[in-house]
Scaffold this motif. Structure first.
Motif, PDB file in Angstrom:
ATOM      1  N   VAL A 195     -10.989  10.503   5.232  1.00  0.00           N
ATOM      2  CA  VAL A 195      -9.683  10.463   4.576  1.00  0.00           C
ATOM      3  C   VAL A 195      -8.692   9.755   5.496  1.00  0.00           C
ATOM      4  CG1 VAL A 195      -7.752  11.842   3.714  1.00  0.00           C
ATOM      5  CG2 VAL A 195     -10.106  12.558   3.252  1.00  0.00           C
ATOM      6  N   LEU A 196      -7.990   8.769   4.953  1.00  0.00           N
ATOM      7  CA  LEU A 196      -7.006   8.007   5.722  1.00  0.00           C
ATOM      8  C   LEU A 196      -5.632   8.677   5.675  1.00  0.00           C
ATOM      9  CD1 LEU A 196      -7.754   4.282   4.851  1.00  0.00           C
ATOM     10  CD2 LEU A 196      -7.549   5.223   7.154  1.00  0.00           C
TER      11      LEU A 196
ATOM     12  N   ALA B 250       2.996   1.560   1.256  1.00  0.00           N
ATOM     13  CA  ALA B 250       2.880   0.859  -0.027  1.00  0.00           C
ATOM     14  C   ALA B 250       1.832  -0.244   0.040  1.00  0.00           C
ATOM     15  CB  ALA B 250       4.234   0.281  -0.420  1.00  0.00           C
ATOM     16  N   GLU B 251       1.696  -0.871   1.197  1.00  0.00           N
ATOM     17  CA  GLU B 251       0.736  -1.957   1.382  1.00  0.00           C
ATOM     18  C   GLU B 251      -0.699  -1.437   1.425  1.00  0.00           C
ATOM     19  OE1 GLU B 251      -0.999  -5.744   2.567  1.00  0.00           O
ATOM     20  OE2 GLU B 251       0.988  -5.292   1.721  1.00  0.00           O
ATOM     21  N   CYS B 252      -0.926  -0.356   2.166  1.00  0.00           N
ATOM     22  CA  CYS B 252      -2.292   0.105   2.446  1.00  0.00           C
ATOM     23  C   CYS B 252      -2.763   1.248   1.546  1.00  0.00           C
ATOM     24  CB  CYS B 252      -2.392   0.546   3.906  1.00  0.00           C
ATOM     25  SG  CYS B 252      -2.037  -0.771   5.098  1.00  0.00           S
ATOM     26  N   LEU B 253      -1.820   1.986   0.952  1.00  0.00           N
ATOM     27  CA  LEU B 253      -2.127   3.108   0.055  1.00  0.00           C
ATOM     28  C   LEU B 253      -3.174   4.073   0.625  1.00  0.00           C
ATOM     29  CD1 LEU B 253      -2.109   1.335  -3.433  1.00  0.00           C
ATOM     30  CD2 LEU B 253      -0.330   2.782  -2.441  1.00  0.00           C
ATOM     31  N   PRO B 254      -2.848   4.697   1.766  1.00  0.00           N
ATOM     32  CA  PRO B 254      -3.741   5.738   2.283  1.00  0.00           C
ATOM     33  C   PRO B 254      -3.693   6.960   1.376  1.00  0.00           C
ATOM     34  CG  PRO B 254      -1.669   5.803   3.454  1.00  0.00           C
ATOM     35  CD  PRO B 254      -1.598   4.606   2.543  1.00  0.00           C
ATOM     36  N   GLU B 255      -4.572   7.888   1.597  1.00  0.00           N
ATOM     37  CA  GLU B 255      -4.546   9.115   0.801  1.00  0.00           C
ATOM     38  C   GLU B 255      -3.447  10.069   1.249  1.00  0.00           C
ATOM     39  OE1 GLU B 255      -9.105  10.052   0.162  1.00  0.00           O
ATOM     40  OE2 GLU B 255      -8.734   8.574   1.731  1.00  0.00           O
ATOM     41  N   ILE B 256      -3.111  10.046   2.548  1.00  0.00           N
ATOM     42  CA  ILE B 256      -2.083  10.904   3.136  1.00  0.00           C
ATOM     43  C   ILE B 256      -1.204  10.048   4.031  1.00  0.00           C
ATOM     44  CG2 ILE B 256      -1.663  12.901   4.657  1.00  0.00           C
ATOM     45  CD1 ILE B 256      -4.481  13.893   4.004  1.00  0.00           C
ATOM     46  N   CYS B 257       0.078  10.386   4.117  1.00  0.00           N
ATOM     47  CA  CYS B 257       0.944   9.810   5.151  1.00  0.00           C
ATOM     48  C   CYS B 257       1.895  10.901   5.630  1.00  0.00           C
ATOM     49  CB  CYS B 257       1.713   8.592   4.656  1.00  0.00           C
ATOM     50  SG  CYS B 257       2.978   8.938   3.416  1.00  0.00           S
ATOM     51  N   THR B 258       2.389  10.748   6.842  1.00  0.00           N
ATOM     52  CA  THR B 258       3.217  11.797   7.423  1.00  0.00           C
ATOM     53  C   THR B 258       4.681  11.659   7.035  1.00  0.00           C
ATOM     54  OG1 THR B 258       3.577  10.549   9.467  1.00  0.00           O
ATOM     55  CG2 THR B 258       1.679  12.042   9.400  1.00  0.00           C
ATOM     56  N   LEU B 259       5.362  12.799   7.010  1.00  0.00           N
ATOM     57  CA  LEU B 259       6.798  12.859   6.760  1.00  0.00           C
ATOM     58  C   LEU B 259       7.395  13.829   7.771  1.00  0.00           C
ATOM     59  CD1 LEU B 259       9.090  11.891   4.817  1.00  0.00           C
ATOM     60  CD2 LEU B 259       8.719  13.998   3.525  1.00  0.00           C
ATOM     61  N   ASP B 260       8.003  13.279   8.838  1.00  0.00           N
ATOM     62  CA  ASP B 260       8.617  14.112   9.880  1.00  0.00           C
ATOM     63  C   ASP B 260       9.869  14.763   9.300  1.00  0.00           C
ATOM     64  OD1 ASP B 260       6.682  13.195  11.611  1.00  0.00           O
ATOM     65  OD2 ASP B 260       7.965  11.703  12.551  1.00  0.00           O
TER      66      ASP B 260
ATOM     67  N   LYS C 293      -0.139  11.516  -0.668  1.00  0.00           N
ATOM     68  CA  LYS C 293       0.304  12.881  -0.385  1.00  0.00           C
ATOM     69  C   LYS C 293       0.989  12.948   0.964  1.00  0.00           C
ATOM     70  CE  LYS C 293      -1.107  17.708  -0.738  1.00  0.00           C
ATOM     71  NZ  LYS C 293      -0.366  17.915  -1.991  1.00  0.00           N
ATOM     72  N   PRO C 294       2.253  13.384   1.007  1.00  0.00           N
ATOM     73  CA  PRO C 294       2.909  13.547   2.300  1.00  0.00           C
ATOM     74  C   PRO C 294       2.317  14.721   3.078  1.00  0.00           C
ATOM     75  CG  PRO C 294       4.516  13.395   0.510  1.00  0.00           C
ATOM     76  CD  PRO C 294       3.173  13.626  -0.110  1.00  0.00           C
ATOM     77  N   GLU C 295       2.098  14.502   4.365  1.00  0.00           N
ATOM     78  CA  GLU C 295       1.799  15.590   5.284  1.00  0.00           C
ATOM     79  C   GLU C 295       3.103  15.892   6.017  1.00  0.00           C
ATOM     80  OE1 GLU C 295      -1.777  16.299   8.247  1.00  0.00           O
ATOM     81  OE2 GLU C 295      -0.192  15.144   9.239  1.00  0.00           O
TER      82      GLU C 295
ATOM     83  N   LEU D  22      -6.307  14.712  -3.536  1.00  0.00           N
ATOM     84  CA  LEU D  22      -5.977  13.387  -3.014  1.00  0.00           C
ATOM     85  C   LEU D  22      -6.465  12.285  -3.949  1.00  0.00           C
ATOM     86  CD1 LEU D  22      -6.906  13.893   0.750  1.00  0.00           C
ATOM     87  CD2 LEU D  22      -4.685  14.196  -0.356  1.00  0.00           C
ATOM     88  N   LYS D  23      -5.754  11.170  -3.924  1.00  0.00           N
ATOM     89  CA  LYS D  23      -6.126   9.997  -4.716  1.00  0.00           C
ATOM     90  C   LYS D  23      -6.653   8.921  -3.781  1.00  0.00           C
ATOM     91  CE  LYS D  23      -2.412  10.772  -8.114  1.00  0.00           C
ATOM     92  NZ  LYS D  23      -1.204  10.166  -8.736  1.00  0.00           N
ATOM     93  N   LYS D  24      -7.902   8.502  -4.013  1.00  0.00           N
ATOM     94  CA  LYS D  24      -8.477   7.408  -3.245  1.00  0.00           C
ATOM     95  C   LYS D  24      -8.162   6.115  -3.984  1.00  0.00           C
ATOM     96  CE  LYS D  24     -12.654   6.386  -0.603  1.00  0.00           C
ATOM     97  NZ  LYS D  24     -14.058   6.780  -0.331  1.00  0.00           N
TER      98      LYS D  24
END
Length: 302
Positions: A84-85, A123-133, A166-168, A296-298
């Protein structure tokens, strides 16, 4: 509260980070190939999720270059090993003030950009998760502030949700969890949410167990959380998080050492976390189980 150990645990490997660790260990990956190769090795060792920053391949300094992110994600996706990215969206909110008597103009190291630019690589890479501090915080440096205003978090969170990523939520203190719950209440973030409890980062939540359990007790019951501790506390927090009902994060972003005097690799840190978790009686789950658990969305990148 009663002990509610997590019996099905996923491991996240934070592969390289954005700290000035590139010259402290030869194992900290710099180039997109090195970062991708280290992420794949961590996945083979048992990590279901890899959390990636990018660095300038020559200097090793942190970067927000879209081409570097695209190369890292393409290399990981093209590998035979599934994982999972999870990409950082934490950069672009750095202020270094000029000093206590003359805070303005701001000093070298300030890197402040708008919400759209901060999530451009998402937006460019569309990982399944990205962080939100999920908050603004003083760091160890005298005049450096990690800046994430409510307006910025609302804008970035809405963009992530719209992208289907999905934000982490990165929670460095209890107030960050408080605001995360508000973002869910306001409909900016979907529920149930995903949280990373960040322990021992100066000057956020200290890494004592009383504070940790206060953080855990502020996570809603239907949310999923992981936790990490820095440096020598990384492996104790593997056990603490599992015992408290959570999941695990290890990796060279947070800790460079495997044992006293022994430099770590990402795969070695993951292997140690697998051993600790399984000795506690829990099962390590893989990427497909994580996708099912978190919804998650792949997605295919643009």
């Amino acid at each position: 509260m009663p002990l509610e150990m997590n019996r099905e645990v996923f491991i996240t490997c934070a592969v390289t980070g954005s700290g000035s660790t590139q010259d402290r260990s030869p194992h900290v990956p710099r180039s997109p190939k090195q970062i991708a190769d280290s992420a794949i090795a961590a996945a083979k060792a048992g990590a279901a999720v890899v959390h990636c920053h990018v660095r300038d391949p020559e200097s090793g300094t942190p970067s927000r270059d879209l081409a570097l992110y695209r190369e890292v994600t393409d290399r990981i996706r093209d590998a035979e090993t599934d994982v999972v990215l999870n990409l950082t969206a934490g950069m672009g909110g750095d202020i270094v003030f000029g000093g206590v008597e003359a805070p303005f103009p701001v000093a070298e190291g300030t890197n402040m950009v708008g919400a759209t630019e901060r999530v451009a690589h998402i937006a460019e890479c569309l990982p399944e998760i990205c962080t939100l501090d999920c908050g603004t915080m003083n760091f160890a440096e005298a005049d450096y502030v990690m800046t994430n205003t409510p307006g910025m978090l609302t804008a970035m969170g809405a963009m992530m949700t719209k992208l289907g990523v999905k934000p982490e939520i990165e929670a460095f203190d209890t107030g960050h969890l408080w605001y995360a719950k508000q973002l869910v209440k306001d409909g900016v973030l979907d529920s149930p949410a995903l949280v990373q409890l960040c322990m021992g980062v100066p000057w956020g939540a200290p890494d004592d167990l009383n504070t940790f359990m206060a953080m855990v007790n502020n996570v809603p019951d239907d949310w999923t959380f992981s936790a990490f501790g820095l440096g020598r506390h990384q492996m104790p927090y593997v056990a603490a998080s599992v015992l408290a009902g959570g999941n695990v994060r290890v990796g060279l972003e947070d800790n460079l050492m495997l044992d006293k005097g022994v430099l770590a690799t990402n795969e070695a840190l993951v292997g140690r976390a697998v051993e600790i978790t399984e000795r506690l009686g829990a099962k390590i789950i893989g990427p497909e189980a994580v996708r099912a658990k978190l919804g998650l969305k792949k997605q295919a990148p643009k």
